[in-house]
Write a protein that holds these residues in place. Sequence first.
Motif, PDB file in Angstrom:
ATOM      1  N   ALA A 100       0.812  -1.224   0.000  1.00 51.36           N
ATOM      2  CA  ALA A 100       0.000   0.000   0.000  1.00 51.36           C
ATOM      3  C   ALA A 100       0.844   1.272   0.000  1.00 51.36           C
ATOM      4  O   ALA A 100       0.635   2.151  -0.856  1.00 51.36           O
ATOM      5  N   PRO A 101       1.791   1.430   0.936  1.00 53.07           N
ATOM      6  CA  PRO A 101       2.552   2.692   0.930  1.00 53.07           C
ATOM      7  C   PRO A 101       3.354   2.914  -0.337  1.00 53.07           C
ATOM      8  O   PRO A 101       3.469   4.053  -0.808  1.00 53.07           O
ATOM      9  N   LEU A 102       3.892   1.842  -0.928  1.00 55.03           N
ATOM     10  CA  LEU A 102       4.677   2.002  -2.143  1.00 55.03           C
ATOM     11  C   LEU A 102       3.807   2.459  -3.311  1.00 55.03           C
ATOM     12  O   LEU A 102       4.157   3.405  -4.032  1.00 55.03           O
ATOM     13  N   THR A 137      -2.966   4.430  14.386  1.00 52.68           N
ATOM     14  CA  THR A 137      -4.016   4.039  15.336  1.00 52.68           C
ATOM     15  C   THR A 137      -5.293   3.686  14.587  1.00 52.68           C
ATOM     16  O   THR A 137      -5.933   2.662  14.852  1.00 52.68           O
ATOM     17  N   ALA A 138      -5.667   4.537  13.631  1.00 53.38           N
ATOM     18  CA  ALA A 138      -6.867   4.270  12.821  1.00 53.38           C
ATOM     19  C   ALA A 138      -6.707   2.990  12.018  1.00 53.38           C
ATOM     20  O   ALA A 138      -7.640   2.181  11.915  1.00 53.38           O
ATOM     21  N   GLY A 139      -5.520   2.789  11.451  1.00 47.97           N
ATOM     22  CA  GLY A 139      -5.278   1.597  10.656  1.00 47.97           C
ATOM     23  C   GLY A 139      -5.438   0.317  11.457  1.00 47.97           C
ATOM     24  O   GLY A 139      -6.102  -0.629  11.013  1.00 47.97           O
ATOM     25  N   LEU A 140      -4.863   0.281  12.650  1.00 47.48           N
ATOM     26  CA  LEU A 140      -4.957  -0.920  13.487  1.00 47.48           C
ATOM     27  C   LEU A 140      -6.387  -1.159  13.952  1.00 47.48           C
ATOM     28  O   LEU A 140      -6.878  -2.292  13.949  1.00 47.48           O
ATOM     29  N   MET A 141      -7.070  -0.093  14.358  1.00 43.61           N
ATOM     30  CA  MET A 141      -8.435  -0.242  14.842  1.00 43.61           C
ATOM     31  C   MET A 141      -9.354  -0.762  13.744  1.00 43.61           C
ATOM     32  O   MET A 141     -10.101  -1.728  13.942  1.00 43.61           O
ATOM     33  N   VAL A 142      -9.271  -0.145  12.581  1.00 37.66           N
ATOM     34  CA  VAL A 142     -10.114  -0.567  11.459  1.00 37.66           C
ATOM     35  C   VAL A 142      -9.735  -1.979  11.007  1.00 37.66           C
ATOM     36  O   VAL A 142     -10.606  -2.815  10.741  1.00 37.66           O
ATOM     37  N   GLY A 143      -8.434  -2.251  10.937  1.00 35.99           N
ATOM     38  CA  GLY A 143      -7.986  -3.568  10.507  1.00 35.99           C
ATOM     39  C   GLY A 143      -8.491  -4.679  11.405  1.00 35.99           C
ATOM     40  O   GLY A 143      -8.985  -5.706  10.927  1.00 35.99           O
ATOM     41  N   LEU A 238      -3.027  -0.416   4.522  1.00 38.46           N
ATOM     42  CA  LEU A 238      -3.747   0.389   3.532  1.00 38.46           C
ATOM     43  C   LEU A 238      -4.415   1.595   4.190  1.00 38.46           C
ATOM     44  O   LEU A 238      -4.273   2.728   3.722  1.00 38.46           O
ATOM     45  N   ILE A 239      -5.160   1.349   5.283  1.00 35.92           N
ATOM     46  CA  ILE A 239      -5.877   2.435   5.954  1.00 35.92           C
ATOM     47  C   ILE A 239      -4.905   3.462   6.512  1.00 35.92           C
ATOM     48  O   ILE A 239      -5.102   4.683   6.373  1.00 35.92           O
ATOM     49  N   ALA A 240      -3.831   2.987   7.146  1.00 36.28           N
ATOM     50  CA  ALA A 240      -2.873   3.893   7.774  1.00 36.28           C
ATOM     51  C   ALA A 240      -2.202   4.801   6.749  1.00 36.28           C
ATOM     52  O   ALA A 240      -2.154   6.029   6.917  1.00 36.28           O
ATOM     53  N   PHE A 241      -1.687   4.212   5.676  1.00 37.61           N
ATOM     54  CA  PHE A 241      -0.954   5.013   4.704  1.00 37.61           C
ATOM     55  C   PHE A 241      -1.879   5.803   3.790  1.00 37.61           C
ATOM     56  O   PHE A 241      -1.493   6.863   3.283  1.00 37.61           O
ATOM     57  N   TRP A 242      -3.097   5.289   3.562  1.00 37.63           N
ATOM     58  CA  TRP A 242      -4.065   6.085   2.795  1.00 37.63           C
ATOM     59  C   TRP A 242      -4.407   7.361   3.568  1.00 37.63           C
ATOM     60  O   TRP A 242      -4.491   8.448   2.990  1.00 37.63           O
ATOM     61  N   THR A 243      -4.585   7.217   4.883  1.00 40.66           N
ATOM     62  CA  THR A 243      -4.878   8.373   5.733  1.00 40.66           C
ATOM     63  C   THR A 243      -3.692   9.318   5.799  1.00 40.66           C
ATOM     64  O   THR A 243      -3.841  10.540   5.736  1.00 40.66           O
TER      65      THR A 243
END
Length: 285
Positions: A100-102, A137-143, A238-243
């Motif tokens: 995702a980040p790449l 934090t959002a990435g882990l929670m959503v994941g 994905l969520i973490a780096f998209w954010t």
Amino acid sequence: MLKISAFTKQHPLLTYLALTFAISWGGILLVVGRGGFAVNGEQSERLFMLMYLAMLAGPCIAGIVLTRVVYGRAGLRDLVSRLLRWRVGVRWYTAALLLAPLVITVVLLTLSRISPEFLPRHFTSDDKGFLLQFSFTAGLMVGIFEELGWTGFVVHTMLKRRCDILSTGLIVGLLFGAWNLPMVFLMSGTPSGAGGLSLAIFVPATLFSWLQTYWVLLVWVYDLSGSLLLALLMYASLIAFWTMLTPLALSGLTLVSYYLIFSAAMWIIIAVVLRWQTLPRPQHA
């Protein structure tokens, strides 16, 4: 109760969808109340947070409950086992965490040569520390909450029924996109929303373009590694780096263009995977 249990075991995916949509969408309606879907005003940020928590409750609750109903206590033990399976090899962690980040960074930096509004958010943020902390934090929670249901139950059940990886990823991605409809519809009225673009274009492009491509690769990684933990981390990435990286200024046509170009880049990766890595028929017990 026996009839409900029998129906659930016979139609586990349909039951999951009904329960997940009921909990998530019903929770959103309870939070919004009689105020409708208006998002302007002092309480909009708080309402969005409560609505997102309601969304997350759906797949988590449905996934755990239906695992118990459909697969029994052995299914719950298997769910925990898959969740704790971390010895899967460095290459799988590399694929899960860096994909995702790449891709996001390459797409945004390429587009930033056309317009500076595509510069990654982290590059222009005044408080990089807070953005980093909030994103992870959002990435882990959503994941954690979403993957217990979508991968832990839905993907796992489809693969057990001998669905191939490509079809599983695309179908789950479409269902996942439909599940996100209320939040995308609400976000369409915010600064990072539809802008002057028609909702008939903005909503489908947001829900049914880039998510499906990522789901194909997520299912591939999950099936070959057998690790729910890895799938969770891949989605969290994905969520973490998209954010963290997606610019807040993007809206309307520029945001849709970003989605479509990201999706095209992901399809190239999928094509490479399909060419150089034969996707096997699932062999789950």
